[in-house]
Scaffold this active site. Structure first.
Site, mmCIF file in Angstrom:
data_model
loop_
_atom_site.group_PDB
_atom_site.id
_atom_site.type_symbol
_atom_site.label_atom_id
_atom_site.label_comp_id
_atom_site.label_asym_id
_atom_site.label_seq_id
_atom_site.Cartn_x
_atom_site.Cartn_y
_atom_site.Cartn_z
ATOM 1 N N ASP A 115 51.666 49.107 35.714
ATOM 2 C CA ASP A 115 50.790 48.785 34.571
ATOM 3 C C ASP A 115 49.704 49.821 34.318
ATOM 4 O OD1 ASP A 115 48.914 48.226 36.592
ATOM 5 O OD2 ASP A 115 48.002 46.652 35.384
ATOM 6 N N GLU A 116 49.868 51.011 34.870
ATOM 7 C CA GLU A 116 48.850 52.053 34.673
ATOM 8 C C GLU A 116 49.538 53.348 34.289
ATOM 9 O OE1 GLU A 116 45.910 51.742 38.342
ATOM 10 O OE2 GLU A 116 47.920 51.036 38.744
HETATM 11 P P1 TTP Z 1 46.387 46.141 39.092
HETATM 12 O O1 TTP Z 1 46.355 46.962 37.841
HETATM 13 O O2 TTP Z 1 45.750 46.697 40.318
HETATM 14 O O3 TTP Z 1 45.712 44.721 38.824
HETATM 15 P P2 TTP Z 1 45.752 43.815 37.554
HETATM 16 O O4 TTP Z 1 46.431 44.485 36.397
HETATM 17 O O5 TTP Z 1 46.338 42.492 37.918
HETATM 18 O O6 TTP Z 1 44.222 43.577 37.243
HETATM 19 P P3 TTP Z 1 43.160 44.594 36.655
HETATM 20 O O7 TTP Z 1 42.680 43.988 35.364
HETATM 21 O O8 TTP Z 1 42.080 44.678 37.678
HETATM 22 O O9 TTP Z 1 43.867 45.906 36.418
HETATM 23 O O10 TTP Z 1 47.891 45.798 39.460
HETATM 24 C C1 TTP Z 1 48.903 45.603 38.479
HETATM 25 C C2 TTP Z 1 49.842 44.494 38.904
HETATM 26 O O11 TTP Z 1 50.384 44.807 40.169
HETATM 27 C C3 TTP Z 1 49.149 43.169 39.087
HETATM 28 O O12 TTP Z 1 49.100 42.415 37.885
HETATM 29 C C4 TTP Z 1 49.979 42.500 40.121
HETATM 30 C C5 TTP Z 1 50.505 43.626 40.958
HETATM 31 N N1 TTP Z 1 49.744 43.698 42.210
HETATM 32 C C6 TTP Z 1 50.290 43.107 43.350
HETATM 33 O O13 TTP Z 1 51.391 42.559 43.317
HETATM 34 N N2 TTP Z 1 49.562 43.139 44.514
HETATM 35 C C7 TTP Z 1 48.337 43.755 44.613
HETATM 36 O O14 TTP Z 1 47.712 43.778 45.690
HETATM 37 C C8 TTP Z 1 47.796 44.380 43.429
HETATM 38 C C9 TTP Z 1 46.448 45.057 43.476
HETATM 39 C C10 TTP Z 1 48.528 44.319 42.269
HETATM 40 MG MG MG Z 2 45.946 46.444 35.875
#
Ligand code: TTP
Ligand code: MG
Length: 405
Positions: A115-116
């Site tokens: 997601d990045e």
């Molecule tokens: P992230 O981008 O780190 O988190 P997020 O999108 O849920 O929240 P944020 O708004 O802070 O960006 O991670 C992307 C996806 O990866 C997240 O939705 C679920 C997964 N993930 C895991 O499965 N385990 C983890 O420890 C993390 C950090 C993320």
């Molecule tokens: Mg995220």
């Protein structure tokens, strides 16, 4: 006719970093709008492990729920939460659609995880009418097409753009104008800099250095004594608003290595291999944290009589994936075992290092994508909880595996 999409080398580089908000949870809300505004927790339960929280909606985060926390703890904090089992193949499909939308604004897209992504927008600025226009265009397209919120940072370098997107969370947009880097960084905690792990953070905080502004005004000599010359110089330069890539190019290390000397010389190969696997993990983690990839891998062995060898091999392509490097180290083992002597020291060396490159074709390689995603989360967990918070099973001593198996 000249294409407006072509990067123009004379223009200063501008990088957009995008990170979806509470990605898995937000996707679930789009699938079931009745969940909107509720504390949604997505948690996987990999076989043989207790379940952990993958992510939580921002409503659930209000109850103190965080990624990596046990589901049990999350239930205790928020009994009324809506707990869902993750649908990873579906999230991956959404991620692929995100990748296509990002390519609408520039051909230079590198997904950093599910997601990045980094997008080099230097060559697209004229076409879209500026940075703000690109950010708002993307946010609108992603809302319309996927129904999802995201946070965007735009800056002169990848690191700054990533930090800016973190500051934009949730559902925001932060732009760091050229020349305003130092002012932007000044109030931020040192922990926002990727690569500043719990150790360096702890040492600097003990000196009273909590923010990047304080760091930039701190005597460099004291910082060097505390965290080592290379780290201190780079951090100080970065906190002072340094943005060119020149420094990082000069600082490119020749190799990254991890080794250990056993308390007593060993012939017990299963045990030696578990240690070797753990050293490989440490090495590859350090490699990724430095934003590098390695093409050469070496296995260093010192026998009981102090004879020392470094067996080396090269990969066809540079990588930062544990699996690929681990396999190469394994393939060097028969050479190390040829001398039937006890082992005093074992180590792993990564060489032929280069910066991570754009990987627009990542999605054509589902296995690499899967591992990128897993490793990104492992690295994030290690940054938060320390290196020992998570390991591959192969890095456990054989006795441990037998006990748990
Ligand atoms: P992230 O981008 O780190 O988190 P997020 O999108 O849920 O929240 P944020 O708004 O802070 O960006 O991670 C992307 C996806 O990866 C997240 O939705 C679920 C997964 N993930 C895991 O499965 N385990 C983890 O420890 C993390 C950090 C993320
Ligand atoms: Mg995220």
């Amino acid at each position: 006719m000249p294409s407006t999409q072509c990067p123009q080398p004379s223009l200063p580089r501008r990088i957009l970093y995008i990170d979806m908000d509470a990605f898995f949870a937000s996707v679930e809300v789009v699938r079931n709008p009745a969940l909107r505004g509720k504390p949604v927790i997505v948690g996987g339960k990999p076989e043989g492990q207790r379940g952990v929280v993958s992510t939580a909606s921002y409503e659930a985060r209000g109850y103190g729920i965080r990624s990596g926390m046990s589901l049990q703890e999350a239930r205790r904090l928020c009994p009324q939460g809506i707990f869902l089992v993750g649908d990873f193949p579906y999230y991956q499909k959404v991620s692929e659609r995100l990748f296509s939308l990002l390519q609408e604004v520039s051909p230079k897209v590198q997904m950093a995880s599910v997601d990045e992504a980094y997008v080099d927008i230097t060559g697209s600025l004229r076409l879209f009418g500026g940075e703000d226009a690109i950010a708002y265009h993307l946010k609108r397209r992603i809302r319309e097409q996927l129904g999802l919120p995201c946070s965007i940072g735009i800056a002169s370098t990848r690191v700054l753009a990533k930090i800016a997107s973190g500051e934009a969370k949730p559902d925001g947009y932060v732009r760091v104008e050229p020349g305003r880097e130092r002012a932007f960084l000044e109030p931020l905690p040192i922990g926002v800099v990727p690569g500043v792990g719990p150790h360096v953070r702890g040492v600097l905080e003990a000196l009273g250095v909590h923010t990047l502004g304080r760091l930039a005004s701190y005597p460099l000599a004291v910082l060097e004594a505390a965290v080592g010359r290379a780290t201190a110089e780079w951090l100080w330069w970065f906190a002072s608003g340094g943005t060119s890539d020149v420094w990082r190019e000069r600082e490119l290390p020749k190799s990254i290595s991890r080794e250990t000397t056993f308390a007593e010389d060993l012939l017990d190969w299963p045990r030696i291999e578990a240690v070797l696997s753990s050293l490989t993990e440490r090495c590859v983690y350090a490699l990724r944290e430095a934003g590098l990839e390695a093409q050469g891998v070496g296995l260093k062995v010192r026998y009981a009589d102090f004879e020392t060898h470094c067996f080396r091999k090269a990969l066809p392509e540079p990588t930062a994936l544990d699996g690929e490097i681990h396999a190469l180290v394994q393939s060097l083992l028969p050479q190390a075992k040829r001398r039937r002597a006890r082992i005093r020291l074992i180590g792993v060396v990564l060489f032929r290092l280069q910066r991570s490159r754009y990987q627009p074709n990542l999605f054509q390689n589902p296995s690499a994508l899967k591992w990128e995603r897993v490793l990104t989360h492992m690295d994030a967990m290690r940054r938060r909880l320390g290196f020992h918070s998570i390991h591959f099973a192969r890095s456990l001593p054989p006795a441990c595996i037998a006990k748990e198996g």
